[in-house]
Design a protein around this motif. Sequence first.
Motif, PDB file in Angstrom:
ATOM      1  N   GLU A 123       0.827  -1.196   0.000  1.00 18.89           N
ATOM      2  CA  GLU A 123       0.000   0.000   0.000  1.00 18.89           C
ATOM      3  C   GLU A 123       0.867   1.254   0.000  1.00 18.89           C
ATOM      4  O   GLU A 123       2.031   1.242   0.419  1.00 18.89           O
ATOM      5  N   ARG A 125       0.247   5.798   0.319  1.00 17.43           N
ATOM      6  CA  ARG A 125      -0.635   6.966   0.468  1.00 17.43           C
ATOM      7  C   ARG A 125      -0.099   8.047  -0.464  1.00 17.43           C
ATOM      8  O   ARG A 125       1.048   8.506  -0.304  1.00 17.43           O
ATOM      9  N   ARG A 127      -0.918  11.536  -3.252  1.00 18.63           N
ATOM     10  CA  ARG A 127      -1.701  12.566  -3.926  1.00 18.63           C
ATOM     11  C   ARG A 127      -1.196  12.657  -5.364  1.00 18.63           C
ATOM     12  O   ARG A 127       0.010  12.787  -5.598  1.00 18.63           O
ATOM     13  N   PHE A 199      -4.937  13.213  -0.329  1.00 16.72           N
ATOM     14  CA  PHE A 199      -4.234  11.931  -0.313  1.00 16.72           C
ATOM     15  C   PHE A 199      -5.234  10.792  -0.188  1.00 16.72           C
ATOM     16  O   PHE A 199      -6.250  10.911   0.514  1.00 16.72           O
ATOM     17  N   HIS A 200      -4.916   9.678  -0.844  1.00 19.46           N
ATOM     18  CA  HIS A 200      -5.708   8.459  -0.715  1.00 19.46           C
ATOM     19  C   HIS A 200      -4.760   7.277  -0.584  1.00 19.46           C
ATOM     20  O   HIS A 200      -3.629   7.313  -1.087  1.00 19.46           O
ATOM     21  N   ILE A 201      -5.232   6.239   0.101  1.00 21.51           N
ATOM     22  CA  ILE A 201      -4.448   5.029   0.303  1.00 21.51           C
ATOM     23  C   ILE A 201      -4.857   4.007  -0.751  1.00 21.51           C
ATOM     24  O   ILE A 201      -6.017   3.614  -0.834  1.00 21.51           O
ATOM     25  N   TYR A 202      -3.877   3.596  -1.548  1.00 19.59           N
ATOM     26  CA  TYR A 202      -4.096   2.609  -2.598  1.00 19.59           C
ATOM     27  C   TYR A 202      -3.363   1.330  -2.203  1.00 19.59           C
ATOM     28  O   TYR A 202      -2.178   1.378  -1.848  1.00 19.59           O
ATOM     29  N   ASP A 216      -8.532   3.531   0.133  1.00 24.44           N
ATOM     30  CA  ASP A 216      -8.868   3.984   1.485  1.00 24.44           C
ATOM     31  C   ASP A 216      -9.494   2.858   2.293  1.00 24.44           C
ATOM     32  O   ASP A 216     -10.482   3.046   3.019  1.00 24.44           O
ATOM     33  N   ASN A 217      -8.915   1.654   2.153  1.00 25.43           N
ATOM     34  CA  ASN A 217      -9.327   0.460   2.892  1.00 25.43           C
ATOM     35  C   ASN A 217     -10.708  -0.062   2.506  1.00 25.43           C
ATOM     36  O   ASN A 217     -11.257  -0.920   3.189  1.00 25.43           O
ATOM     37  N   ASP A 274       3.289   9.880   0.476  1.00 25.73           N
ATOM     38  CA  ASP A 274       3.483  10.015   1.925  1.00 25.73           C
ATOM     39  C   ASP A 274       4.233   8.821   2.499  1.00 25.73           C
ATOM     40  O   ASP A 274       5.137   8.980   3.314  1.00 25.73           O
TER      41      ASP A 274
END
Length: 284
Positions: A123, A125, A127, A199-202, A216-217, A274
């Motif tokens: 994973e 994080r 942008r 920001f998003h978590i991929y 984003d989980n 991030d």
Amino acid sequence: MNNNLNRIIGSLFISCLFMMGCGTDDTQTVATFNNLVAEDNFDVDGEIDTSFWNFDIGDGSEQGIPGWGNNELQFYTDRSENVTVENGFLLITAQEEDFNGAQYTSARLQTKGKIQQRYGRFEARIRLPFGQGMWPAFWLLGDDSDGSVSPQIGEIDIMENTGDAPTEIFGTVHGPGYSGENSISKKYTLVNSRVDTGFHIYGIEWGPDYINYYVDNVLYYQVTPEDVDEETDGEGEWVFNDRQFYIILNLAVGGNLPGSPNEETVFPQTMVVDYVRVYTNGIN
């Protein structure tokens, strides 16, 4: 990491009622990978951590044809103008400039021989940049140290985006019988958010017989050997069990998927990362 409990602890299956685009009678395998084995939080300003990352440099020319197999327009460098760590973030920046015969520069980092494994959770994080012709990606490629070549080595695209579609990302797999334009893919659309303004978590969770895709989980897509068989009329091969995969982060300019930048595309554009994290549960 944040929201570990939200990743379905104590359950092996979850109804697709909560998934995007699935029938309510289907099920998807879910695993919890909570053993952190590698991470880069980009805490030290300046150059990248070369114990974690390698540079891919050049225009990807094969047989005299540039473009990394995708007709991309950039030249990847290791210059600070294209890749640096600053204030806790990795910055991969595409510039419009004449450089070694290319009109654009950018950067592509990978972890081959350093951070690679079979199965687990990967994973980041991030942008993303914005604008026609931008093609950021966070993906995995099978180790080709045994001399195997694509598509036999497999490819797992955790996140791709085209800069003219700031609410959409793609999750994709490539392998024998389903590569290039015939890859197996699904789009995820953000609601009340954009990839370039926040920001998003991929991430993916990858086991012997499935690859789960998350934003984003939220689990939005699962690919299995049965899906490959169905999508390719039995001609495809599941190649995600026989080798380790390594991480790639890059920002391409132009190419087959996004098309070229236009007069409205503003440069420079930056992909801001991030963190990158890798987890296992001991089965790899």
